[in-house]
Design an enzyme around this catalytic site. Structure first.
Site, short mmCIF file in Angstrom:
data_model
loop_
_atom_site.label_atom_id
_atom_site.label_comp_id
_atom_site.label_asym_id
_atom_site.label_seq_id
_atom_site.Cartn_x
_atom_site.Cartn_y
_atom_site.Cartn_z
N ASP A 26 -3.85 3.19 9.04
CA ASP A 26 -2.73 3.57 9.89
C ASP A 26 -3.13 3.06 11.26
OD1 ASP A 26 -1.10 4.95 11.80
OD2 ASP A 26 -0.47 6.25 10.17
N HIS A 27 -2.51 1.98 11.71
CA HIS A 27 -3.07 1.30 12.89
C HIS A 27 -2.99 2.16 14.15
CE1 HIS A 27 1.12 0.01 13.31
NE2 HIS A 27 0.86 -0.20 14.58
N GLU A 83 10.37 2.39 20.71
CA GLU A 83 10.35 0.94 20.58
C GLU A 83 11.57 0.39 21.30
OE1 GLU A 83 8.77 -0.36 16.42
OE2 GLU A 83 10.22 1.24 16.11
N HIS A 131 2.47 7.50 11.24
CA HIS A 131 1.88 7.46 12.58
C HIS A 131 2.00 8.80 13.32
CE1 HIS A 131 1.94 3.36 11.48
NE2 HIS A 131 3.18 3.11 11.82
N LYS A 137 -5.93 3.00 17.73
CA LYS A 137 -5.61 2.81 19.15
C LYS A 137 -6.58 3.62 20.02
CE LYS A 137 -0.74 1.76 18.34
NZ LYS A 137 -0.65 0.36 18.74
N LEU A 194 0.74 -10.70 7.90
CA LEU A 194 -0.23 -9.71 8.36
C LEU A 194 -1.62 -10.33 8.46
CD1 LEU A 194 -0.90 -6.67 8.95
CD2 LEU A 194 -1.42 -6.46 6.53
N ALA A 195 -2.00 -11.07 7.41
CA ALA A 195 -3.32 -11.68 7.38
C ALA A 195 -3.50 -12.64 8.56
CB ALA A 195 -3.52 -12.42 6.05
N ASP A 203 -2.12 -15.80 -8.85
CA ASP A 203 -1.01 -14.86 -9.01
C ASP A 203 -1.61 -13.56 -9.49
OD1 ASP A 203 1.10 -13.26 -9.83
OD2 ASP A 203 2.31 -14.98 -10.46
N VAL A 204 -1.44 -12.50 -8.73
CA VAL A 204 -2.15 -11.25 -9.06
C VAL A 204 -1.73 -10.66 -10.40
CG1 VAL A 204 -2.60 -10.65 -6.65
CG2 VAL A 204 -0.55 -9.76 -7.78
#
Ligand SMILES: NC(=O)c1ccc[n+]([C@@H]2O[C@H](COP(=O)([O-])OP(=O)(O)OC[C@H]3O[C@@H](n4cnc5c(N)ncnc54)[C@H](OP(=O)(O)O)[C@@H]3O)[C@@H](O)[C@H]2O)c1
Length: 485
Positions: free
Chosen positions: A176-177, A215, A239, A181, A18-19, A84-85
């Site tokens: 929430d991508h 999709e 979404h 949009k 993701l990063a 390490d978290v």
């Protein structure tokens, strides 16, 4: 002139997919546009023992646009901390780096922590940020988190409680991508900036609203995760519910974050909790089989999928909001994998004229279509007269779609949402109350389905618009899906 923002980004999961694929390119766009300039730094943290240089090279690989010089100057702001978290001692080194970079780039204490990793670790990170004193006392502290936010109401609540011990609700930005949009953000403008539309945006004039998130791909390499999720949790709870809120929220007194979120919370509070009998008539689930040519494998034959899996890759259903403005107006929703094309669109179906004025022929329902992706724009289908001397009715369609140049100006959802988080704007982020309401809605459906574990899967062919029952949901009321795939 774009104003520069002073921010220190700490990305937990900084070595992850993701990063690299979404966050670093989005930050680069903000840099190219001037929202980030000199006074920012990015710390990527994860367990693997990378050097700053190795990290920067990986970030660079994911950047396009800009000049070589711009890309190289940008990545000089990137630093890597192996961490390490779960290990308290590691936070000491992280704090030291944060303090050093804050001073070096004169950031004045503004911190944005991004949890780009498994939600099971969110609580540990939040606790340590507080106990090891990584929170700034000078500027702001904000937290961005990603889906999945729980797998049911109880786990979402536990996750929320784990975070709010450290961060207040107004410091938490739940991405929430879909809310990033262009055409989803456009919905309130289309509704409220056109008084003639605002006036008819209710049960008196709208027959039903249809939301399709299709999709074309299958589960790909996400089989392990998908077996624990399914389409209802993966797409509907977040979404689709957020899109319903954008379509249904009552006119706010002011177009400002707090007022918008208050208005949306009325929609989430009005979501029904269906009984099993209601679920049976209002919701349909499906799972893809092979395509007609037998070239694409069925879901049950995909990697990391149980051969007898009852996980749904398709959902269609009717959402009835318990709000006076929407009484009797079904919001039909539909999402699935391996449908014919990738498409997100909303069809607002207005009532047809039943006055018998045009006795020879019944006008059909006018439709306002909001194309979200891959095209962005709006289409209006109205009744009109056939050209010439006839007095027959025919549909007239007008279309406004963004052209290629306009599309290029549309920021990626992550770019937009990261900037909004930097600016402290909460209007396009999921709020806890909404999340709680949509989990209650989804949990009732899951629990009804759990009581009927035997399903006739696979029940739709890859490359089709889902099981027949999804069409029957509408045809039994004399309606049909406007978008036929
Ligand atoms: N990828 C996407 O497009 C996407 C989209 C929406 C939501 N999400 C969500 O975002 C989160 C991250 O997804 P992803 O695809 O980026 O996953 P990923 O590629 O597996 O990345 C996970 C990251 O967490 C780090 N990590 C794991 N355990 C750790 C620990 N104990 N301490 C420190 N770091 C640790 C990993 O690095 P090390 O192994 O080096 O520690 C890695 O950087 C997930 O919750 C996912 O569901 C992802």
């Amino acid at each position: 002139m774009v104003k520069e923002n002073n921010t220190l980004f700490v990305i937990f999961g900084g070595s992850g997919d993701l990063a690299h694929r979404k966050l670093y390119p989005a930050l680069f766009q903000l840099y190219l546009k001037g929202s980030l300039n000199e006074h920012f730094a990015v710390i990527g943290t994860a367990r693997r023992p990378w050097s700053h240089e190795f990290f920067r090279a990986g970030v660079l690989e994911n950047l396009s646009d800009g000049t070589v010089e711009q890309r190289e100057t940008f990545v000089e702001h990137f630093y890597y901390q192996s961490h390490d978290v779960k290990d308290s001692a590691h936070y000491v080194a992280l704090k030291r780096l944060i303090d050093e970079l804050d001073a070096k780039y004169q950031i004045n204490g503004n911190r944005l922590f991004y949890m780009a990793m498994a939600p099971a670790l969110f609580g540990t990170i939040a606790d340590h940020l507080r106990s090891e004193r990584l929170l700034s006392t000078g500027g702001y502290n904000r937290l961005i988190i990603e889906k999945p936010f729980g797998h049911d109401y109880e786990s979402a609540l536990a996750l929320n409680n784990a975070i709010v011990g450290t961060f207040d609700q107004d410091q938490v930005f739940r991405i929430d991508h879909y809310l990033g949009k262009e055409m989803v953000q456009n919905i309130p403008f289309i509704r409220f900036a056109n008084p003639f539309l605002d006036a008819v945006w209710n049960r008196d004039y709208i027959d039903n609203i249809q939301i399709t998130l299709a999709e074309s791909l299958g589960v790909e390499e996400r089989g392990g995760y998908y077996e624990t999720a399914g389409a209802l949790r993966d797409m509907v709870q977040n979404h689709i519910m957020q899109i319903i809120a954008m379509l249904a929220f009552p006119r706010p007194t002011k177009y400002a974050d707090q007022e918008i979120n208050q208005a949306k919370s009325q929609v989430f509070a009005s979501l029904p909790v269906y009984t099993p009998a209601e679920v049976a008539t209002k919701f349909v689930r499906g799972q893809y089989g092979q395509d007609i040519a037998g070239k694409q494998v069925a879901y049950r034959d995909e990697d990391k999928i149980e051969p007898t899996s009852t996980v749904e890759t398709f959902v269609a259903g009717e959402v009835d909001l318990n709000l006076p403005q929407w009484q009797g107006v079904p919001f039909y929703v539909r999402t699935g994998k391996r449908l014919p094309t990738k498409k997100t669109r909303i069809d607002v179906v207005f009532k047809a004229d039943t006055s018998q004025l045009f006795a020879a022929q019944q006008p059909v329902n006018p439709v306002l279509t909001i194309q979200v992706e891959p095209e962005s724009g709006i289409e209006l289908t109205l009744n009109g007269k056939e050209i010439g001397t006839s007095s027959l009715i025919e549909p007239h369609q007008s279309q406004y779609l963004l052209n290629a140049d306009q599309q290029k100006q549309v920021p990626d959802a992550y770019e937009r949402l990261l900037l909004e988080a930097v600016l402290g704007k909460q209007g396009n982020f999921a709020q806890w109350e909404g999340m709680a309401g949509s989990w209650h809605f989804v949990d009732a459906i899951r629990s009804a389905w759990a009581q009927e574990p035997t399903v006739d899967f696979p029940n739709y062919q890859s490359g089709t618009m889902g099981p027949k029952a999804a069409d029957e949901l509408l045809t039994k009321t004399g309606r049909h899906w406007i978008y036929q795939g």
